[in-house]
Design an enzyme around this catalytic site. Structure first.
Site, PDB file in Angstrom:
ATOM      1  N   ALA A  85      -5.356 -31.942 -63.182  1.00  0.00           N
ATOM      2  CA  ALA A  85      -5.575 -30.462 -62.609  1.00  0.00           C
ATOM      3  C   ALA A  85      -4.492 -29.911 -61.803  1.00  0.00           C
ATOM      4  O   ALA A  85      -3.741 -30.455 -61.195  1.00  0.00           O
ATOM      5  CB  ALA A  85      -7.057 -30.615 -61.905  1.00  0.00           C
ATOM      6  N   GLU A 118      -8.818 -37.407 -73.141  1.00  0.00           N
ATOM      7  CA  GLU A 118     -10.111 -36.584 -73.488  1.00  0.00           C
ATOM      8  C   GLU A 118      -9.924 -35.273 -72.977  1.00  0.00           C
ATOM      9  O   GLU A 118      -9.543 -35.264 -71.511  1.00  0.00           O
ATOM     10  CB  GLU A 118     -11.208 -37.335 -72.949  1.00  0.00           C
ATOM     11  CG  GLU A 118     -12.403 -37.044 -73.858  1.00  0.00           C
ATOM     12  CD  GLU A 118     -13.531 -37.913 -73.251  1.00  0.00           C
ATOM     13  OE1 GLU A 118     -13.706 -38.920 -74.198  1.00  0.00           O
ATOM     14  OE2 GLU A 118     -14.211 -37.976 -72.166  1.00  0.00           O
ATOM     15  N   ASN A 123     -10.691 -26.118 -74.386  1.00  0.00           N
ATOM     16  CA  ASN A 123      -9.752 -26.133 -73.124  1.00  0.00           C
ATOM     17  C   ASN A 123      -8.247 -25.677 -73.429  1.00  0.00           C
ATOM     18  O   ASN A 123      -7.595 -26.278 -74.634  1.00  0.00           O
ATOM     19  CB  ASN A 123      -9.785 -27.590 -72.379  1.00  0.00           C
ATOM     20  CG  ASN A 123      -9.112 -27.346 -71.020  1.00  0.00           C
ATOM     21  OD1 ASN A 123      -8.320 -26.794 -70.808  1.00  0.00           O
ATOM     22  ND2 ASN A 123      -9.710 -28.380 -70.112  1.00  0.00           N
ATOM     23  N   TYR A 129      -1.093 -30.672 -74.387  1.00  0.00           N
ATOM     24  CA  TYR A 129      -1.151 -31.919 -75.108  1.00  0.00           C
ATOM     25  C   TYR A 129      -0.549 -32.072 -76.473  1.00  0.00           C
ATOM     26  O   TYR A 129       0.203 -32.879 -76.587  1.00  0.00           O
ATOM     27  CB  TYR A 129      -2.636 -32.468 -75.024  1.00  0.00           C
ATOM     28  CG  TYR A 129      -3.046 -32.460 -73.607  1.00  0.00           C
ATOM     29  CD1 TYR A 129      -2.548 -33.156 -72.601  1.00  0.00           C
ATOM     30  CD2 TYR A 129      -4.701 -32.212 -73.375  1.00  0.00           C
ATOM     31  CE1 TYR A 129      -2.993 -32.851 -71.088  1.00  0.00           C
ATOM     32  CE2 TYR A 129      -5.031 -32.304 -72.191  1.00  0.00           C
ATOM     33  CZ  TYR A 129      -4.430 -32.769 -71.151  1.00  0.00           C
ATOM     34  OH  TYR A 129      -5.010 -32.734 -69.845  1.00  0.00           O
TER      35      TYR A 129
HETATM   36  C1  COA Z   1      -4.713 -27.612 -67.840  1.00  0.00           C
HETATM   37  C2  COA Z   1      -3.839 -27.449 -66.688  1.00  0.00           C
HETATM   38  C3  COA Z   1      -3.642 -28.512 -65.869  1.00  0.00           C
HETATM   39  C4  COA Z   1      -2.395 -26.945 -66.776  1.00  0.00           C
HETATM   40  O1  COA Z   1      -1.672 -26.791 -65.670  1.00  0.00           O
HETATM   41  P1  COA Z   1      -0.426 -25.757 -65.469  1.00  0.00           P
HETATM   42  O2  COA Z   1       0.399 -26.281 -64.348  1.00  0.00           O
HETATM   43  O3  COA Z   1      -0.896 -24.396 -65.546  1.00  0.00           O
HETATM   44  O4  COA Z   1       0.305 -26.128 -67.082  1.00  0.00           O
HETATM   45  P2  COA Z   1       1.829 -25.652 -67.370  1.00  0.00           P
HETATM   46  O5  COA Z   1       2.447 -24.506 -66.506  1.00  0.00           O
HETATM   47  O6  COA Z   1       2.645 -26.992 -67.201  1.00  0.00           O
HETATM   48  O7  COA Z   1       1.703 -25.070 -69.178  1.00  0.00           O
HETATM   49  C5  COA Z   1       2.099 -25.792 -69.828  1.00  0.00           C
HETATM   50  C6  COA Z   1       1.676 -25.260 -71.261  1.00  0.00           C
HETATM   51  O8  COA Z   1       0.273 -25.564 -71.365  1.00  0.00           O
HETATM   52  C7  COA Z   1      -0.250 -24.377 -72.042  1.00  0.00           C
HETATM   53  N1  COA Z   1      -1.072 -23.556 -71.136  1.00  0.00           N
HETATM   54  C8  COA Z   1      -1.519 -24.159 -69.853  1.00  0.00           C
HETATM   55  N2  COA Z   1      -2.457 -23.165 -69.392  1.00  0.00           N
HETATM   56  C9  COA Z   1      -2.733 -22.529 -70.314  1.00  0.00           C
HETATM   57  C10 COA Z   1      -3.657 -21.245 -70.323  1.00  0.00           C
HETATM   58  N3  COA Z   1      -4.566 -21.101 -69.415  1.00  0.00           N
HETATM   59  N4  COA Z   1      -3.711 -20.639 -71.485  1.00  0.00           N
HETATM   60  C11 COA Z   1      -3.178 -20.937 -72.632  1.00  0.00           C
HETATM   61  N5  COA Z   1      -2.287 -21.932 -72.498  1.00  0.00           N
HETATM   62  C12 COA Z   1      -2.043 -22.785 -71.506  1.00  0.00           C
HETATM   63  C13 COA Z   1       0.807 -23.277 -72.312  1.00  0.00           C
HETATM   64  O9  COA Z   1       1.405 -23.878 -73.729  1.00  0.00           O
HETATM   65  C14 COA Z   1       1.957 -23.742 -71.482  1.00  0.00           C
HETATM   66  O10 COA Z   1       2.957 -23.365 -71.721  1.00  0.00           O
HETATM   67  P3  COA Z   1       3.641 -21.870 -71.303  1.00  0.00           P
HETATM   68  O11 COA Z   1       3.193 -21.310 -69.945  1.00  0.00           O
HETATM   69  O12 COA Z   1       5.058 -21.933 -71.640  1.00  0.00           O
HETATM   70  O13 COA Z   1       2.993 -20.866 -72.342  1.00  0.00           O
HETATM   71  C15 COA Z   1      -4.396 -26.276 -65.632  1.00  0.00           C
HETATM   72  O14 COA Z   1      -4.659 -24.908 -66.109  1.00  0.00           O
HETATM   73  C16 COA Z   1      -5.834 -26.719 -64.998  1.00  0.00           C
HETATM   74  O15 COA Z   1      -5.723 -27.409 -63.863  1.00  0.00           O
HETATM   75  N6  COA Z   1      -6.756 -26.396 -65.683  1.00  0.00           N
HETATM   76  C17 COA Z   1      -8.318 -26.807 -65.320  1.00  0.00           C
HETATM   77  C18 COA Z   1      -8.376 -28.460 -65.340  1.00  0.00           C
HETATM   78  C19 COA Z   1      -8.495 -29.002 -66.787  1.00  0.00           C
HETATM   79  O16 COA Z   1      -8.866 -28.042 -67.739  1.00  0.00           O
HETATM   80  N7  COA Z   1      -7.474 -30.062 -66.980  1.00  0.00           N
HETATM   81  C20 COA Z   1      -7.178 -30.503 -68.221  1.00  0.00           C
HETATM   82  C21 COA Z   1      -8.323 -31.345 -68.646  1.00  0.00           C
HETATM   83  S1  COA Z   1      -8.485 -33.060 -67.795  1.00  0.00           S
END
Ligand code: COA
Length: 165
Positions: A85, A118, A123, A129
């Site tokens: 997260a 998982e 999402n 991933y």
């Molecule tokens: C999923 C999560 C951890 C990603 O963290 P983040 O620091 O924003 O991710 P990154 O900046 O490293 O993004 C990497 C890539 O993931 C994808 N991505 C991440 N968030 C995205 C979004 N909201 N919509 C579309 N693509 C997304 C994109 O491909 C992105 O690359 P880009 O920015 O060059 O397009 C964050 O959105 C989060 O905490 N979400 C809520 C919790 C969750 O769902 N966790 C995962 C399941 S355990």
């Protein structure tokens, strides 16, 4: 498969039970209660002392607060990403990718050859991933339940580290 390259360098460090306040702030802000993906504080504090569990923290390089975290478990030659997260105001800066890369690097260093995770169907994290090489291997129907009672499937993904880069 090489670990994904980060775009920004937040400091990745090991966390302990002393970091649970920061972890829960990120957990609640990132997941909310919409889909039932977040863990409770007692679930986190219960698992932290167990063997093979590791907590990684991403720290904002300037303000030094915790911007994101990853919780993982390594058992024998398998490693599982349990939670990942990033706080909403730090998202889309590459921290998720940086934490995922750290998980993969450490799993490899501990001798894991198979990685698992998982995630809720739909999402946006799935794009991240898949870009890192994880492939879908299964679906658990109605696994998550949100605060409004609505259910969502969980998708399971795996990555074989045994293949050379
Ligand atoms: C999923 C999560 C951890 C990603 O963290 P983040 O620091 O924003 O991710 P990154 O900046 O490293 O993004 C990497 C890539 O993931 C994808 N991505 C991440 N968030 C995205 C979004 N909201 N919509 C579309 N693509 C997304 C994109 O491909 C992105 O690359 P880009 O920015 O060059 O397009 C964050 O959105 C989060 O905490 N979400 C809520 C919790 C969750 O769902 N966790 C995962 C399941 S355990």
């Amino acid at each position: 498969m090489a670990s994904p390259a980060p775009r920004h360098h937040y400091r990745i460090e090991r966390g302990t039970a002393d970091d649970l306040d920061s972890v829960m702030i990120v957990m609640e802000a990132a997941f909310g209660d919409r889909f039932g993906e977040a863990w409770t504080r007692s679930q986190c504090s219960g698992i932290l002392p167990m063997g093979g569990i590791s907590l990684a923290l991403a720290r904002d390089p300037e303000r030094l607060d915790v911007a994101g975290f990853a919780l993982a478990r390594t058992i024998a030659d398998e490693a599982e990403l349990l939670l990942l997260a990033v706080a909403p105001d730090h998202q889309r800066r590459g921290i998720g990718l940086q934490l995922l890369g750290d998980f993969m690097d450490r799993a490899r260093a501990f001798g894991a050859s198979k990685l698992h995770l998982e995630v809720r169907a739909g999402n946006p994290a799935i794009a991240m991933y898949r870009a890192a090489g994880f492939e879908p291997v299964g679906r658990r129907r109605n696994y998550y339940q949100g605060a409004d009672g609505k259910r969502c499937d969980a998708l399971t993904f795996a990555l074989d580290l045994a293949e050379p880069d």
